[in-house]
Design an enzyme around this catalytic site. Structure first.
Site, PDB file in Angstrom:
ATOM      1  N   MET A 118       0.717  -1.496  -0.122  1.00  0.00           N
ATOM      2  CA  MET A 118      -0.138  -0.117  -0.344  1.00  0.00           C
ATOM      3  C   MET A 118       0.876   1.451  -0.018  1.00  0.00           C
ATOM      4  SD  MET A 118      -2.921  -0.023   0.137  1.00  0.00           S
ATOM      5  CE  MET A 118      -4.715   0.234   0.861  1.00  0.00           C
ATOM      6  N   CYS A 119       0.615   2.203  -0.817  1.00  0.00           N
ATOM      7  CA  CYS A 119       1.556   3.571  -0.769  1.00  0.00           C
ATOM      8  C   CYS A 119       0.504   4.204   0.601  1.00  0.00           C
ATOM      9  CB  CYS A 119       0.774   4.397  -1.826  1.00  0.00           C
ATOM     10  SG  CYS A 119       0.643   3.232  -3.519  1.00  0.00           S
ATOM     11  N   GLN A 120       1.336   5.433   0.642  1.00  0.00           N
ATOM     12  CA  GLN A 120       0.635   6.098   1.808  1.00  0.00           C
ATOM     13  C   GLN A 120       0.204   7.401   1.164  1.00  0.00           C
ATOM     14  OE1 GLN A 120       1.926   6.127   5.114  1.00  0.00           O
ATOM     15  NE2 GLN A 120       2.575   3.923   5.827  1.00  0.00           N
TER      16      GLN A 120
END
Lengths: 256, 256
Positions: free
Chosen positions: A1-3
Site C-alpha cells: 500500500m502507498c502512503q
C-alpha cells in the site's frame, strides 16, 4: 500500500518536518515518491521512481525549505502499473486555467470508465485513470472554476461510484483547497496557536512549532498514519470527504 | 530575452555538461529557469522562479545525472508575465495520453487567439497562450498521436500565424521527437562517433565525450547560442522548423 501526505495552510509553510517523518516510511514503499507544491497558481512537482530514502530529489526536499500553502506527497508501493516515472504520483492536469494535483492510495478493481473527454492517462495505473475520470466529470459539471463548496458537492457525487471499485483514499488540490477522501485510513491534525512540541513517530526528531510559527499561522496536515507520537490525530470515517481551506477543515455533512 | 536548450538522443543521456554551460548564462536571465526530462512517457519537470545560478534545484541538476532521451530547458528574462512559478517554462500539458513539453524564447505582440478547447493558460505569458493554442489546434487536426512526419506537417501550418506576431523561437517534445522552430537565433550540433573534446564557451570546463559515450550513441543539442568554442554549430535559418529523432535532424523541406 502507498502512503499519502497532504498539507493545507493559511500562510506558505514548509513541510520539511512532516516529510522527514513521511519519507522514513519509504523503506517498504520503495517504488517511487512524489511531492507537489503549489506556489501561487504554479505547481512544482518533484517525482522519482526510486525510494524517497535513496532519491537525491527527496534529499533536496528534506533540506530545501520550499514554502507552499498546498502540498500533496505520496510514497508508492506498486500494486497496478510498472515502476516508472509516468506511474508515479502525484499526477497533474490543467482544467479551467488551473492546475490540479491528485494522489491516491489503494487499489481499484475493474475500474474502466469511458474516457471520451480531454483527459487521458499517460501511465498504466488505476489511480491516474480515476483522476482523469474525475477531471472529465468535473469539466462536464461546471463551466469554469466553481466556488469550493460547489466543487465539494460535485465530488461527493463523483467519488462513491469510483470508491465502489475498491480502496480510494485520495488527495486533490487546485491551489485553493485540499480535498481528502478516506476509504480505509486517513488522519488529520490542525496545528495552530498555542503551538506545542511534536516528536516524529518513526525517527528521533522533535520540533517546537512555537519557535517556527507566528501566532496567526494555521496548518492542517492529513496523512495515512499519524506522523507524531505526542499530538492528537483525528481519524477520518470510512467514506468521509473533507475539504481543507486556510489550514482547517470546512464543516461538511457527516460521513454517510 | 530568454534562452533555450534542447537535447534529443538515441540513448538516455545526461545533460550535465551542456546545462552547466547554459546555466552560466543565467546571470542576465535571472527570472527563473526550468528543465523537463522525458523518462519513458513520464516527465520530470524541475522549475524555479529564481536564477539558475542561485537555485538549489539547478544545483541538483548540475550534480545529479538524470538521463533522458528528450530534454528541454529554459532560462528566463521576463518580458511578459510576472516572475512567478506559473510563468516559468517549460510548460506541460497532456494530449492523446502523452505529455507535451514546450518552451519559448521571444515576444509575441497582440497574440490573443480564441481558446475554446481543453487547454487554458494558468499563468499570464504569451508563451503559454501560444502553447495552449498549438495543443488545441493539434487536437483538432488529429484524433490520436499521428506519426512524427504528420505532426511536423501540421506544425508547419500552425506556426507561421503565431510567428507573425513577433519572435517565436520554441522547442516542443512529446517524448518521441524534439521540434525546434527558429525566428531569430537557434543552433544545433550532432555529437556522434568519433567523439571529440568540447570546451564550454563561458566556463573553463572541457569534456572528452569519447570517454563518456559508446560508439553508437548519438546526441543532438539545440541551443539559442553555441555552448562550446571548439565544435561546429549549425545555425537555423529564420522560419526554419527542424525535427530531431534519435539524436539527428530528420530531413524536411528547406526553410520558406
Amino acid at each position: 500500500m502507498c502512503q499519502l501526505l497532504g498539507m493545507n495552510a493559511n500562510t506558505p509553510t514548509d513541510v520539511m518536518f512532516s516529510f522527514t517523518g513521511f519519507a522514513t516510511r519509504a523503506e517498504e514503499h520503495k517504488d517511487g515518491f512524489g511531492i507537489a507544491f503549489f506556489e501561487g497558481c504554479g505547481v512544482r512537482l518533484l517525482v522519482d521512481a526510486q525510494s524517497a530514502r535513496a532519491s537525491p530529489v527527496a534529499d533536496m526536499v528534506r533540506r530545501y525549505p520550499i514554502k507552499s500553502r498546498h502540498i500533496i506527497a505520496h510514497i508508492r508501493k506498486a500494486t497496478q502499473g510498472a515502476v516508472a516515472l509516468e506511474n508515479t504520483h502525484p499526477f497533474t492536469r490543467e482544467l479551467w486555467g488551473r492546475y490540479w494535483v491528485f494522489a491516491h492510495n489503494g487499489d481499484l478493481k475493474g475500474f474502466a470508465p469511458r474516457l471520451h473527454g480531454a483527459f487521458r492517462p499517460v501511465g498504466s495505473t488505476d489511480s491516474e485513470r480515476a483522476f482523469c475520470w474525475l477531471m472529465q466529470e468535473l469539466a462536464k459539471a461546471h463551466a469554469s472554476v466553481p466556488p469550493i463548496d460547489e466543487l465539494t458537492a460535485t465530488l461527493r457525487e463523483l467519488v462513491p461510484p469510483i470508491a465502489a471499485h475498491g480502496t480510494f483514499n485520495f488527495m486533490l488540490s487546485n491551489g485553493q483547497a485540499l480535498w481528502a477522501h478516506c476509504s480505509t485510513h486517513l488522519h488529520h491534525i490542525v496545528r495552530q496557536h498555542p503551538f506545542a512540541h511534536a516528536s516524529l513517530q518513526d525517527e528521533d526528531v522533535t520540533v517546537d512549532f512555537a519557535e517556527l510559527a507566528s501566532p496567526r499561522d494555521r496548518v492542517a496536515v492529513v496523512v495515512t498514519e499519524p506522523l507524531t507520537r505526542d499530538e492528537t490525530w483525528t481519524p477520518f470515517a470510512p467514506g468521509e470527504l473533507k475539504v481543507f481551506v486556510d489550514g482547517a477543515p470546512l464543516d461538511g455533512p457527516p460521513p454517510p
